[in-house]
Design an enzyme around this catalytic site. Structure first.
Site, PDB file in Angstrom:
ATOM      1  N   LEU A  47       0.800  -1.222   0.000  1.00  7.37           N
ATOM      2  CA  LEU A  47       0.000   0.000   0.000  1.00  7.37           C
ATOM      3  C   LEU A  47       0.833   1.272   0.000  1.00  7.37           C
ATOM      4  CD1 LEU A  47      -2.747  -1.152   2.520  1.00  7.37           C
ATOM      5  CD2 LEU A  47      -2.759  -1.276   0.025  1.00  7.37           C
ATOM      6  N   CYS A  48       2.140   1.140  -0.195  1.00  6.35           N
ATOM      7  CA  CYS A  48       3.005   2.326  -0.262  1.00  6.35           C
ATOM      8  C   CYS A  48       2.901   2.990  -1.635  1.00  6.35           C
ATOM      9  CB  CYS A  48       4.467   1.938  -0.008  1.00  6.35           C
ATOM     10  SG  CYS A  48       4.830   1.659   1.724  1.00  6.35           S
ATOM     11  N   HIS A  49       3.002   4.320  -1.629  1.00  6.60           N
ATOM     12  CA  HIS A  49       3.002   5.061  -2.874  1.00  6.60           C
ATOM     13  C   HIS A  49       4.388   5.015  -3.515  1.00  6.60           C
ATOM     14  CE1 HIS A  49      -0.377   6.761  -0.605  1.00  6.60           C
ATOM     15  NE2 HIS A  49      -0.916   7.059  -1.780  1.00  6.60           N
TER      16      HIS A  49
ATOM     17  N   MET B  61       8.545   4.609   5.344  1.00  3.26           N
ATOM     18  CA  MET B  61       8.708   3.218   4.933  1.00  3.26           C
ATOM     19  C   MET B  61       9.972   3.028   4.097  1.00  3.26           C
ATOM     20  SD  MET B  61       6.385   1.769   6.539  1.00  3.26           S
ATOM     21  CE  MET B  61       6.938   0.175   5.951  1.00  3.26           C
ATOM     22  N   GLU B  62      10.347   4.051   3.332  1.00  2.00           N
ATOM     23  CA  GLU B  62      11.581   3.952   2.542  1.00  2.00           C
ATOM     24  C   GLU B  62      12.801   3.879   3.456  1.00  2.00           C
ATOM     25  OE1 GLU B  62       8.487   4.900  -0.211  1.00  2.00           O
ATOM     26  OE2 GLU B  62       8.943   5.692   1.773  1.00  2.00           O
TER      27      GLU B  62
ATOM     28  N   ASP C 149      23.516 -11.835   5.131  1.00  2.00           N
ATOM     29  CA  ASP C 149      23.943 -12.712   4.050  1.00  2.00           C
ATOM     30  C   ASP C 149      25.461 -12.723   3.906  1.00  2.00           C
ATOM     31  OD1 ASP C 149      23.618 -14.373   1.704  1.00  2.00           O
ATOM     32  OD2 ASP C 149      24.046 -12.592   0.508  1.00  2.00           O
TER      33      ASP C 149
END
Length: 360
Positions: free
Chosen positions: A75-77, A111-112, A126
């Protein structure tokens, strides 16, 4: 906010309509830690892992993760990111991660920034798993956000659950405008005497680097002084916040930002001259409890011996609680002179401030 923005009245997931929102500059900063072993930390710092160039790989992965956030989080733009910055610090058994994301648009970049931390941390995992398959990515959290209708938000002070091992792993927060200077509580909890001196050199010793430059803050010039100081301090074993970049007019907020996590050391560059906008010394003096005039004068004299105009620097040094603050000029030469003066006396100074160290 009392309602979930991504759920409609029928309880269905939705993408928020931001078309009516104004475009503003928005910045978010997030952090996290990879808990591992002292051996892994040593290998990463020496760039001696089986998979080489660990930090550069993780940094690029974090940047790419931020750019692909809208593909990963449903739902992120989609955002046109102005910049993404991913940085790392170290404790004895932790690699700290800090990411900042910036855009000019109708919605935020929290969110970014969080995705950049998560992807950088997973990439670190990793890269180190051949040596430590039990490494743990933890503490991924938003620290600050700015812009939009609600202006500035910063993460509240640590809750009781955060004051244990997670907090000792050194938060790497950045840019909380107007953050308060909180040193009395921590000072009361510190040990005295030699034990305090040892604590100053432990795995959790922290530093912040602050850059006062209107041009750098506006993105019209590139700063080389802050990164140089971060590199130097990291090499001395500090976990470093920053560079925290503020316009000259906002330098008082920058100092509050730098002091908000009660680091052992804050070093600023820029804003120490005679220009009408140079305000770093005045802002610093307002937060100092005691001055260290000899430190500032030694830096000035070293610079003036090679470059007479260095005598015009008005930089000061002193103590805000148990945090050492030093102003350096905003030039590569001024930073080089500052490092040369500080390096031989820094550990002794920090030991004394923490209540230990020899006074002879």
């Amino acid at each position: 906010m009392s309602e979930l923005s991504h759920v409609d009245r029928e309880g269905r997931a939705r993408m928020v309509d931001v078309s009516a929102k104004a475009d503003t500059t928005r910045v978010a900063v997030a952090a996290g830690e990879l808990r591992t072993t002292p051996e892994v930390v040593r290998l990463v710092r020496a760039d001696d892992m089986p998979k080489a160039d660990v930090l550069s790989t993780a940094r690029i992965a974090g940047i790419n993760g931020a750019k692909k956030t809208s593909e990963l989080i449903p739902l992120c733009h989609q955002l046109a990111l102005s910049s993404v910055d991913v940085r790392f610090g170290f404790t004895d058994a932790t690699i700290t991660i800090e990411a900042s994301a910036k855009t000019k648009g109708p919605t935020g970049v929290e969110m970014e920034a969080l995705t950049a931390v998560a992807v950088a941390g997973l990439t670190l995992h990793d890269m180190v798993k051949a040596v430590d398959p039990a490494a743990t990515l933890t503490g991924v959290r938003l620290l600050t956000k700015d812009g939009g209708k609600h202006g500035h938000w910063e993460r509240p002070e640590a809750t009781a659950a955060e004051t244990g091992t997670e907090r000792t792993a050194v938060d790497a927060s950045a840019h909380p405008h107007g953050a308060s200077h909180r040193h009395s509580h921590a000072a009361a909890e510190r040990p005295s005497g030699d034990a305090a001196g040892a604590d100053a050199f432990g795995a959790g010793r922290r530093a912040a680097v602050l850059v006062a430059s209107t041009g750098v803050a506006a993105g019209t010039r590139t700063d080389t002084t802050g990164p140089r100081l971060v590199e130097w301090l990291a090499g001395l074993g500090f976990s470093v916040r920053g560079p925290l970049v503020y316009a000259d007019a906002d330098i008082a907020h920058g100092l509050s930002d730098a002091l908000s996590e009660e680091p052992a050391l804050v070093i600023s560059t820029g804003g120490t001259g005679a220009s009408p906008t140079d305000a770093t010394p005045e802002a610093t003096l307002k937060v100092l409890d005691r001055e260290l005039p000899g430190v500032a004068e030694a830096i000035r004299q070293r610079g003036a011996a090679k470059f007479p105009l260095a005598a015009l620097s008005r930089g000061v040094a002193g103590l805000a609680g148990r945090t050492v603050i030093v102003n350096l000029p905003g030039s590569p030469g001024g930073v080089k002179d500052g490092i040369a003066v500080l390096e031989p006396l820094l550990e002794h100074l920090l030991a004394q401030v923490a209540g230990g160290g020899s006074h002879e």
